[in-house]
Write an enzyme that holds these catalytic residues in place. Structure first.
Site, short mmCIF file in Angstrom:
data_model
loop_
_atom_site.label_atom_id
_atom_site.label_comp_id
_atom_site.label_asym_id
_atom_site.label_seq_id
_atom_site.Cartn_x
_atom_site.Cartn_y
_atom_site.Cartn_z
N HIS A 12 14.83 4.80 0.55
CA HIS A 12 13.98 3.68 0.96
C HIS A 12 12.55 3.87 0.47
O HIS A 12 11.97 2.97 -0.16
CB HIS A 12 14.00 3.56 2.49
CG HIS A 12 13.10 2.50 3.03
ND1 HIS A 12 13.54 1.25 3.38
CD2 HIS A 12 11.76 2.51 3.29
CE1 HIS A 12 12.52 0.52 3.82
NE2 HIS A 12 11.42 1.27 3.78
N GLU A 13 11.97 5.01 0.76
CA GLU A 13 10.57 5.23 0.38
C GLU A 13 10.41 5.26 -1.13
O GLU A 13 9.38 4.84 -1.66
CB GLU A 13 10.04 6.53 1.01
CG GLU A 13 9.95 6.48 2.53
CD GLU A 13 9.11 5.32 3.05
OE1 GLU A 13 8.15 4.91 2.35
OE2 GLU A 13 9.40 4.83 4.15
N HIS A 64 9.73 1.91 -2.49
CA HIS A 64 8.29 1.58 -2.48
C HIS A 64 7.60 2.24 -3.69
O HIS A 64 6.73 1.63 -4.34
CB HIS A 64 7.63 2.10 -1.21
CG HIS A 64 7.93 1.32 0.02
ND1 HIS A 64 7.70 -0.03 0.12
CD2 HIS A 64 8.43 1.72 1.23
CE1 HIS A 64 8.04 -0.45 1.35
NE2 HIS A 64 8.48 0.59 2.03
N HIS A 106 8.16 0.33 -6.80
CA HIS A 106 7.33 -0.87 -6.78
C HIS A 106 5.91 -0.51 -7.25
O HIS A 106 5.30 -1.22 -8.07
CB HIS A 106 7.32 -1.45 -5.37
CG HIS A 106 6.88 -2.87 -5.29
ND1 HIS A 106 6.72 -3.54 -4.09
CD2 HIS A 106 6.52 -3.76 -6.24
CE1 HIS A 106 6.33 -4.76 -4.31
NE2 HIS A 106 6.19 -4.94 -5.61
#
Length: 683
Positions: A470-471, A474, A477
């Protein structure tokens, strides 16, 4: 002074990585002083221009301003969140109101606002490209939203409110960190930890040694209400102690009590919203998000709460049935849920998630899971740079390259928990990408994995594997956003869109080609058995009643606090009573299913950037579930798919309306049915 202060000297390291090895706490405040002054001079130079506003002399100049302050701020706040020593905390407390006052001096500057508004009013005549047009529109909207159009008296009060709020939110986080450390549970006998793996017990022993408690065992708390060990501990009293410690944070009547702090935060946020012309803080926040209004958020939360609560009650009945069949039955309580859930999971799916840890060795998950998925999908590669030093000895620095060999940026991983690190997991940027400034990104992922004893491997839970993927979503991104103007760099998108890319990245956890590489037994190298993988897939919707309910409960509490008007927020509320009433209102008041965060330790909304915005995760998950369906329809882990997702969504950063960017990628708006099916809420 610049020669003596590494924060004020030109950065010589690759990608502009700060020379953390040379930076001392006493360097920060002088660097901020100079950065504040420099930024103020730069804004004055814009507003003193006698000629009419142009895109170049106003917007480009604004984008070029504040570079030193941005560099110093990102350098400092990376440390203050991940290695908050007492000295760093003192600096942060001193900085909080000054940072707020400085931001207001820019955002509320009447002359600057006039120049931006003038450009906005003639936008169609300026001949700008789409990114430039959107930049003007965003600056105008954000300054208007911040209060730049208020009269001088209201601006003065607004500045007072913002400074006080910055102090309070900093205090909330400081109190929470201290109470979380104080309430770590100390066990005198290893038998109290029966059910934990050898590695987990050794980690607890190491944590005790680190605190000077050799011969004991310490279990540190997670940021959220529950704890991974609740699913394994056989001693019911140990489970109760762990959950009780977690739920009491910030409400014990000691120096770290957060109740008065959060009530003042709520009151001042409501007053600020009223000053800005909104009925509530929630109305103020959502007006500049993709949701648009609190009503839209409330509609979604209510729509999901009814089936989630229903499913949780069904799950509870199954758990109680197992307990009733034991020799000494008892009513199920919150600290029992995770433990008996694993029993039901074992009975229904023949699956013990706790036994999977030997297949999730951290280094292999990182290299052959997280990095490999990114390489397969986007062509990027990762090379560890042991010659580069981060802000803490735990940091690992990786250089990232594109498929054509061109340099992309740096990725820093900070995996392990420590007493100076705030709870939870997060991504932040140290350097932002910008064509205008000629900079490439440096991004950081922070987790809070327990450090094993020396010589032991780091074995992750499935939840920690999910967090790592998940991290890293980020991080991708932040790495992939390719924009001209720093205002749009990285994850600078609407709050209720920012979780979307990270949630999408979780899909590769179970993707066959990726899972087969990283999920291998630490001793034998054998892949996770196919039948176990099938059971994991079959059980994906298992316990979603509980998981959805605890999340929605926290989201509703956030909305409840921030939907208060000025008079309601000033009514001398009792925190526990208010929270309980809010849960009754939405039908999520099941004592066996505690809210993921209670108010006194709800860092996301009282010290982070998610106030009135914790709904963002489920809001973004609508897009996420729809995107996963698109990948499946189009062949999954293919470079063509990755390039489309990177180019049309991740790569645009904040330079385009996020929902329009989503339509460009998907070809249509997201369909909520995929989310409902994923969480078992479709009926």
């Amino acid at each position: 002074m610049a020669n003596d202060n590494p924060l004020l000297s030109p950065r010589a390291l690759p990608y502009g990585l700060p020379e953390y090895a040379l930076i001392k706490p006493e360097h920060y405040l002088p660097a901020f002083e100079q950065a504040f002054a420099e930024h103020t001079r730069e804004i004055s130079a814009i507003t003193r221009v006698r000629s009419m506003p142009t895109f170049e002399n106003t917007v480009v100049a604004l984008e070029q301003s504040g570079r030193l302050l941005g560099d110093v701020s990102r350098t400092f706040y990376t440390v203050s969140s991940a290695d908050a020593t007492a000295q760093i905390q003192a600096i942060e407390e001193e900085l909080a109101p000054r940072m707020s006052a400085h931001r207001d001096s820019i955002q509320l500057d009447s002359q600057l606002y006039w120049r931006i508004k003038t450009l906005h009013d003639q936008l169609d005549a300026l001949g700008l490209d789409p990114e430039q047009r959107y930049l003007v529109a965003r600056h105008y909207t954000e300054m208007s939203h911040a209060g730049a159009g208020l009269d001088d008296e209201d601006k003065a009060r607004l500045t007072e409110l913002n400074q006080r709020l910055s102090t309070l939110t900093t205090q909330f986080e400081k109190n929470l960190l201290a109470d979380t450390n104080d309430l770590a549970v100390v066990f005198d006998d290893s038998s109290e930890l029966d059910g934990l793996t050898e590695g987990e017990v050794s980690a607890a022993a190491q944590a005790a040694i680190d605190r000077g408690l050799e011969g004991k065992w310490v279990v540190t708390l997670t940021l959220f209400t529950g704890h991974p060990y609740l699913s394994s501990l056989t001693d019911r009293h140990s489970r109760a102690r762990l959950l009780e410690s977690s739920r009491s944070r910030g409400s014990r009547g000691n120096a770290n009590d957060n109740r008065a702090t959060l009530l003042e935060i709520v009151r001042l946020r409501a007053e600020r919203a009223g000053l800005l012309g909104y009925e509530s803080h929630a109305a103020y926040i959502t007006s500049d998000e993709t949701a648009g209004s609190p009503e839209a958020v409330h509609d979604l939360l209510r729509r999901l709460a009814v089936p989630a609560a229903r499913n949780a009650r069904r799950e509870q009945e199954k758990l109680q049935a197992i307990i009733d069949a034991e020799s000494e039955p008892f009513p199920l309580e919150a600290h029992d849920w995770a433990f008996y859930t694993e029993k039901v999971r074992g009975a229904e799916y023949d699956l013990d998630r706790g036994a999977l840890r030997p297949w999730f060795e951290a280094e292999r998950v990182l290299q052959d899971g997280v990095f490999r998925a990114a390489t397969e999908l986007y062509g990027v590669t990762f090379t560890e740079r042991s010659d580069l030093v981060g802000y803490h000895p735990d940091n690992r620095v990786f250089e990232v390259h594109n498929a054509d060999g061109s340099a992309l940026g740096l990725f820093i991983l900070d995996l392990y928990t420590r007493d100076t690190k705030r709870g939870g997991a997060w991504m932040n940027s140290i350097v932002l990408q910008s064509r205008l400034r000629g900079t490439d990104p440096i991004v950081v992922n922070n987790l809070n994995v327990s450090r094993p004893a020396a010589g032991r491997p780091t074995l992750l839970t499935l939840d920690e594997v999910t967090t790592l993927f998940h991290e890293f979503g980020h991080a991708l991104h932040g790495l992939f956003a390719t924009v001209t103007y720093p205002h749009f760099a990285g994850t600078n998108v609407f709050r209720d869109f920012v979780e979307f890319p990270s949630q999408v990245n979780e899909m590769w956890i179970y993707w066959p080609e990726i899972l087969a590489e990283y999920a291998r037994h630490i001793d034998t190298g054998a892949p996770l058995p196919a039948e176990v993988v099938e059971k994991l897939h079959a059980s994906e919707a298992f316990n979603q009643g509980f998981a959805t309910s605890e999340y929605l409960a926290a989201s509703w509490i956030d909305q409840a606090w921030h939907s208060l008007g000025t008079e309601e927020a000033a009514a001398g509320l009792d925190v526990a009573e208010f929270e309980a009433a809010a849960l009754v209102e939405i039908g999520l008041d099941n004592p066996a299913v505690p809210t993921r965060y209670s108010s006194t330790y709800f860092a996301h909304v009282f010290s982070g950037g998610y106030s009135a915005g914790y709904y963002s995760y489920i809001w973004s998950e609508v897009l996420d579930a729809d995107t996963v369906e698109w990948f499946r329809e189009n062949g999954g882990l293919r470079r063509e798919n990755g390039e489309r997702f990177r180019t049309r969504l991740l790569g645009v950063g904040g330079s385009k309306d996020p929902l329009q960017a989503y339509r460009d990628f998907r070809g249509q708006d997201a369909d909520i049915r995929h989310l409902l099916a994923r969480r078992g809420l479709a009926d």
